[in-house]
Design a protein around this motif. Structure first.
Motif, PDB file in Angstrom:
ATOM      1  N   VAL A  39      -4.543   3.528  -2.573  1.00 45.71           N
ATOM      2  CA  VAL A  39      -5.567   3.144  -1.597  1.00 45.71           C
ATOM      3  C   VAL A  39      -6.897   3.759  -1.999  1.00 45.71           C
ATOM      4  O   VAL A  39      -6.947   4.708  -2.791  1.00 45.71           O
ATOM      5  CB  VAL A  39      -5.182   3.605  -0.175  1.00 45.71           C
ATOM      6  CG1 VAL A  39      -3.907   2.910   0.289  1.00 45.71           C
ATOM      7  CG2 VAL A  39      -5.002   5.129  -0.117  1.00 45.71           C
TER       8      VAL A  39
ATOM      9  N   SER B  70       0.834  -1.199   0.000  1.00 41.62           N
ATOM     10  CA  SER B  70       0.000   0.000   0.000  1.00 41.62           C
ATOM     11  C   SER B  70       0.869   1.249   0.000  1.00 41.62           C
ATOM     12  O   SER B  70       1.954   1.266   0.579  1.00 41.62           O
ATOM     13  CB  SER B  70      -0.898  -0.015   1.254  1.00 41.62           C
ATOM     14  OG  SER B  70      -1.330   1.283   1.584  1.00 41.62           O
TER      15      SER B  70
ATOM     16  N   MET C  84      -5.652  -0.621   0.778  1.00 40.87           N
ATOM     17  CA  MET C  84      -5.092  -0.979  -0.521  1.00 40.87           C
ATOM     18  C   MET C  84      -6.189  -1.623  -1.372  1.00 40.87           C
ATOM     19  O   MET C  84      -6.909  -2.514  -0.905  1.00 40.87           O
ATOM     20  CB  MET C  84      -3.913  -1.952  -0.336  1.00 40.87           C
ATOM     21  CG  MET C  84      -3.232  -2.325  -1.632  1.00 40.87           C
ATOM     22  SD  MET C  84      -1.547  -2.967  -1.395  1.00 40.87           S
ATOM     23  CE  MET C  84      -1.823  -4.389  -0.357  1.00 40.87           C
TER      24      MET C  84
ATOM     25  N   ASP D 110      -6.073  -3.506   5.184  1.00 43.05           N
ATOM     26  CA  ASP D 110      -6.200  -3.912   3.783  1.00 43.05           C
ATOM     27  C   ASP D 110      -7.082  -5.161   3.673  1.00 43.05           C
ATOM     28  O   ASP D 110      -7.216  -5.915   4.641  1.00 43.05           O
ATOM     29  CB  ASP D 110      -4.812  -4.201   3.194  1.00 43.05           C
ATOM     30  CG  ASP D 110      -3.979  -2.934   3.030  1.00 43.05           C
ATOM     31  OD1 ASP D 110      -4.561  -1.849   2.934  1.00 43.05           O
ATOM     32  OD2 ASP D 110      -2.731  -3.039   3.027  1.00 43.05           O
TER      33      ASP D 110
END
Length: 504
Positions: free
Chosen positions: A229, A203, A235, A270
């Motif tokens: 992102v 990310s 992400m 994420d």
């Protein structure tokens, strides 16, 4: 025969070491009591997270303390000398209004374990230097691997923290890729000819240690490809797929994905399951940096946010962030124990191969460190004294206060909250008065003034190039009233700086 001179010399040394016997025990107790009394005196009088002094003032106060004498001084004298310049001038992270960084208040069992760790001074590299400690660490490692959801093939080792754990994840990912793709042993033969094509995805808000680690491992910072992102600062797994395809079209070799479970600024997680699906499809190493988010492993209310972590090839955990341990205390875990062999080196004087054949456990075989502290004892004492349910409720409490903080800031028109629905316990916001020409400068000055006055310790960060403020709520003793008081103080400080001409 030992001469009288040598006997007197040894006698002079004795008072500075731990000694067995009744007299030694009493001597140790007296010294510990002096330290406890000094700290207790400071804690009883500190009503703020910081004394509130300038950099110059602190440096000036320290000058006398840093004079190093040739002759011994009594511990009492030295403690009195450092009490003000060092102890009082330190950041008191256990104060309810210390809410800046991922820097937690330590629970008492962890603090007391530090005393035991220091007194025993076990070295965790070989079994004969840590006969009981080795098995304590092994069992606690097994416990956390099970909590993550790893199978019996999983394993791990205690580390100094997230940076070291992330380094180990990147090291194993690199070496496993080279071994499986080219049959190339990096440990013995160095980097392969095609190493300049190797790429790691993470990310754009991943911890800086990912890029730092890959750079130190000889691949260069250019080997780390940041992935955009979404609006929740997670992400985007579709961007991961697109990025991998683009890299492959360019003839490059993506081999690992780093997923963040609790970004430093926003605490964002994420999409672990989605990334695990894609990494399994493509044969990519998945490393999960849960240095912050690992606290949810004990949460009864929010543990489901970690779904998919068990599918990672390697995982970073930090106990000195959201599990209230004194610094330093982290762990690195792997899904497959066999990968730790990529770290192993044998030294005849330390961990000979014969030991392994005889079943003797030398933890240096799975660590990048040699001498290492018995940090597992802190976690053992904490789990046993507090219990997992209470620890989990402490994590949940900080989540609730962070959510309250975000809601309160949202209700006040002068604030803009970047993450109004915090995923963990961090809230990022900016004070935005009407008519102010230098919002970034104002927010920076607010943070600095609160810090230098010792009123509250909050953090500042950058969002799209602008200065924002941040609460990181890690203290379960921090209440909604504490948050309200700090928000009020931010507004009051800002209005003072604007000369009272703020347009409501």
């Amino acid at each position: 025969m030992i001469t009288t001179t040598k006997q007197s010399a040894v006698s002079a040394f004795e008072s500075f070491f731990l000694q067995h016997g009744e007299e030694g025990g009493e001597h140790f107790r007296n010294h510990v009591e002096l330290v406890v009394d000094t700290l207790a005196e400071v804690f009883q009088t500190m009503d703020r997270p910081l004394e509130g002094k300038t950099v110059h003032d602190i440096q000036q106060e320290l000058r006398g303390v840093l004079h190093l004498p040739e002759e011994p001084q009594s511990l009492h004298e030295v403690l009195e000398e450092i009490k003000g310049p060092v102890i009082k001038n330190s950041l008191h992270v256990s104060h309810e209004r210390s809410m800046a960084h991922l820097h937690c208040p330590p629970v008492l069992p962890g603090v007391l374990a530090e005393l035991i760790i220091g007194a025993l001074n076990q070295s965790m590299d070989s079994w004969d230097q840590s006969p009981a400690a080795t098995y304590v660490e092994e069992e606690l490692t097994r416990y956390w691997c099970q909590l993550i959801g790893l199978s019996a093939r999983g394993d791990g080792v205690f580390t100094s923290g997230g940076t070291q754990s992330n380094y180990m994840g990147m090291l194993l990912a690199r070496d496993e890729f080279c071994l499986s793709k080219w049959g190339h042993n990096v440990q013995k033969d160095g980097l392969p000819e095609s190493f300049k094509k190797m790429r790691v995805l993470c990310s754009e808000e991943a911890h800086f240690s990912v890029k730092k680690s890959v750079s130190q491992l000889g691949l260069g910072e250019q080997a780390v490809v940041p992935v955009p992102v979404n609006e929740d600062h997670r992400m985007d797994r579709h961007e991961v797929r697109r990025t991998v395809e683009q890299l492959e079209q360019e003839g490059l070799l993506p081999y690992a994905v780093v997923s963040t479970c609790g970004t430093t600024d926003y605490g964002s997680i994420d999409p672990l399951d989605g990334l695990a699906d894609y990494c399994e499809e493509k044969g990519l190493w998945l490393h999960v940096d849960a240095a912050y988010g690992a606290g949810l492993l004990l949460s009864e209310k929010h543990g489901d946010k970690l779904s998919g972590m068990e599918r990672a090839d390697s995982v970073t955990l930090d106990f000195h962030k959201w599990l209230f341990q004194p610094i330093s205390c982290g762990m690195f875990a792997v899904k497959e124990r066999k990968h730790l062999r990529l770290l192993s080196h044998h030294a005849d004087y330390l961990n000979p191969e014969e030991d392994e054949k005889e079943g003797i456990v030398n933890l240096v075989n799975k660590s990048i460190q040699t001498t290492r502290r018995f940090d597992a004892l802190k976690v053992l004492l904490t789990l046993k004294v507090l219990g997992t349910r209470l620890l989990g409720s402490m994590v949940d409490q900080t989540m609730e206060v962070a959510q309250f903080a975000a809601g309160e800031l949202e209700e006040r028109s002068v604030f803009c909250v970047e993450n109004p629905y915090p995923e963990l316990s961090a809230v990022v916001f900016q004070y935005q008065p009407k008519g102010s020409r230098d919002v970034c400068g104002l927010n920076r000055k607010i943070q600095q003034k609160l810090f230098h006055e010792g009123t509250a310790v909050i953090a500042k960060t950058s969002v799209r190039g602008e200065t924002y403020l941040k609460f990181t709520i890690l203290n379960p003793r921090t209440t909604e009233e504490d948050v309200l008081a700090v928000i009020d103080e931010i507004e009051h400080t800002a209005k003072q700086m604007l000369g009272g001409h703020l347009i409501e």
